[in-house]
Enzyme design. Structure first.
Site, short mmCIF file in Angstrom:
data_model
loop_
_atom_site.label_atom_id
_atom_site.label_comp_id
_atom_site.label_asym_id
_atom_site.label_seq_id
_atom_site.Cartn_x
_atom_site.Cartn_y
_atom_site.Cartn_z
N GLY A 196 0.82 -1.21 0.00
CA GLY A 196 0.00 0.00 0.00
C GLY A 196 0.86 1.26 0.00
O GLY A 196 1.95 1.27 -0.56
N THR A 243 -4.38 -3.18 -0.75
CA THR A 243 -4.85 -2.64 0.52
C THR A 243 -6.37 -2.66 0.56
O THR A 243 -7.02 -2.36 -0.45
CB THR A 243 -4.38 -1.19 0.81
N ILE A 244 -6.89 -3.01 1.70
CA ILE A 244 -8.35 -2.95 1.84
C ILE A 244 -8.82 -1.50 1.79
O ILE A 244 -9.97 -1.23 1.48
CB ILE A 244 -8.86 -3.62 3.15
N ASP A 245 -7.92 -0.55 2.08
CA ASP A 245 -8.33 0.85 2.22
C ASP A 245 -8.67 1.52 0.88
O ASP A 245 -9.35 2.54 0.86
CB ASP A 245 -7.22 1.67 2.91
O1 F6P Z 1 -4.12 -0.44 5.91
C1 F6P Z 1 -4.94 -1.51 6.23
C2 F6P Z 1 -5.44 -1.39 7.63
O2 F6P Z 1 -6.25 -2.51 7.91
C3 F6P Z 1 -6.16 -0.10 7.97
O3 F6P Z 1 -7.50 -0.10 7.50
C4 F6P Z 1 -6.02 -0.06 9.46
O4 F6P Z 1 -6.07 1.26 9.93
C5 F6P Z 1 -4.65 -0.65 9.68
O5 F6P Z 1 -4.36 -1.41 8.53
C6 F6P Z 1 -4.52 -1.53 10.88
O6 F6P Z 1 -3.19 -1.85 11.01
P1 F6P Z 1 -2.62 -3.04 11.89
O7 F6P Z 1 -2.90 -4.32 11.16
O8 F6P Z 1 -1.15 -2.76 11.94
O9 F6P Z 1 -3.31 -3.01 13.20
#
Ligand code: F6P
Length: 363
Positions: A111, A134-136
């Site tokens: 991402g 990325t899911i975002d």
């Molecule tokens: O970037 C993907 C994501 O799932 C975001 O939506 C979220 O804010 C973040 O990663 C969470 O990160 P982690 O897996 O490090 O807790």
């Protein structure tokens, strides 16, 4: 020999394996001398020369498998130029691994942060190509990232399930959806799940407007209200604060997440019971949806073509359903936000969905 290094970096998502499979299948259809070096846990594997040799058969049977067979980790871009605890220069170490293995190309799936480092490695002279994961869905240069639609399916399914229990109770339900600083997953899952109120980071909300929307529903005989809130959503008041002020304010309250802060604010203004659901990392888990399998396979195949063309320094993306090659220099450091003036927001408002920003006569 044609030597390819491959790594997956940052938060995982669905269809990472499907995308790598697409790359490898595409390459192995054209050449029979491909050597694949799979770096473990993202850039960490490249820094510390931790890899495993893979063959095309390692990529068979993984189209539908979630997660990543290579493992992943977050290696913040801002720390890339900071030596590790043993004084190791990480950028030099990555270049060293690349040259030691005599790689023709490094394939990076990731991402935003991942793309900044990929661009740095390109600037340092490595042949790099990337795929948008990325899911975002916040990556600049592509309409769609793989992982996004799968996450939307899961978040929408959560809202669906809340709907059935919501119809039994007079409650306000807040479902907090992932998405980091952008609202793509929340917007799509919210519409798909029939949320009454959708709150996005791109459209700061006013608690009075939300409270009014809830009251209006109640007065109209609707016993429940469903709010889909993005984890990065912010109130109009807080949006006016500087980064430092906001940090200090949040430190004082220490809410577990935005849904809890919102619940407290709404509670003060309505007499309805409030419940919170946070699907969290389930949104990144499990098998990719068919849409993502197709997208990842297309992007993987297109990436293999880009590699065989020797057209390095690009991300393979999709625009208007056509595959595009976008220079990494154009992508690094940019985010793709939801446009508050886009037609999808307008259409959602036309159906009565409140975004908490203005009084909506429909709700
Ligand atoms: O970037 C993907 C994501 O799932 C975001 O939506 C979220 O804010 C973040 O990663 C969470 O990160 P982690 O897996 O490090 O807790």
């Amino acid at each position: 020999m044609f030597r390819i290094g491959m790594l997956t970096s940052g938060g995982d998502c669905q269809a990472l394996n499907a995308a790598m499979r697409g790359v490898v299948k595409g390459l192995c259809e054209k050449r029979d001398d491909v050597e694949i070096y799979g770096f473990q846990e993202g850039y960490k594997g490249l820094i510390y020369s931790n890899f495993k040799m893979l063959t095309s058969s390692d990529f068979s049977g993984i189209l539908t498998v979630g997660g990543t067979i290579l493992g992943t980790s977050r290696q913040p871009f801002k720390l890339m130029r900071v030596p590790d605890e043993n004084g190791l220069d990480k950028v030099e170490a990555m270049k060293h691994t690349y040259h030691k293995l005599n790689l023709n190309c490094l394939v990076v799936l990731g991402g935003n942060g991942t793309h900044k480092t990929a661009n740095l490695l390109r600037e340092e002279g490595l042949n790099v190509i990337t795929l948008p994961k990325t899911i975002d869905n916040d990556l600049w240069g592509t309409d769609m990232t793989f992982g996004f639609q799968s996450a939307v399916d899961i978040a929408a399914d959560t809202i669906d399930r809340i709907h059935t229990t919501a119809t039994s109770h007079s409650r306000v339900f807040i479902i907090e959806v992932m998405g980091h600083k952008v609202g793509w997953v929340t917007l799509h899952a919210g519409i798909a799940g029939g949320a009454d109120i959708i709150l996005l980071p791109e459209i700061p909300y006013d608690t009075d407007v939300i409270a009014e929307a809830i009251k209006k529903r109640k007065d109209a005989g609707k016993r429940f209200t469903i709010i889909a809130v993005a984890e990065g959503a912010i109130s109009k008041k807080d949006a006016k604060l500087s980064k430092k002020e906001l940090k200090e304010k949040r430190a004082k309250h220490s809410y577990p997440s935005v849904a809890y802060e919102l619940a407290e604010r709404i509670q003060k203004k309505t007499d309805q019971e409030i419940r919170i659901t946070v699907p969290g990392h389930t949104q990144r888990g499990g098998s990719p949806c068919p849409y993502d399998r197709v997208l990842a396979t297309r992007l993987g195949a297109a990436a293999s073509e880009m590699i065989l063309d020797g057209d390095f320094g690009n991300m393979v993306g999709v625009k208007n359903n056509e595959i595009v090659r976008v220079p990494l220099s154009e992508i690094a450091g940019k985010l793709k936000y939801v446009d508050p003036d886009s037609s999808i927001i307008r259409e959602a408002k036309m159906t009565g969905i409140s975004f908490g920003d203005e009084r909506n006569p429909g709700i």
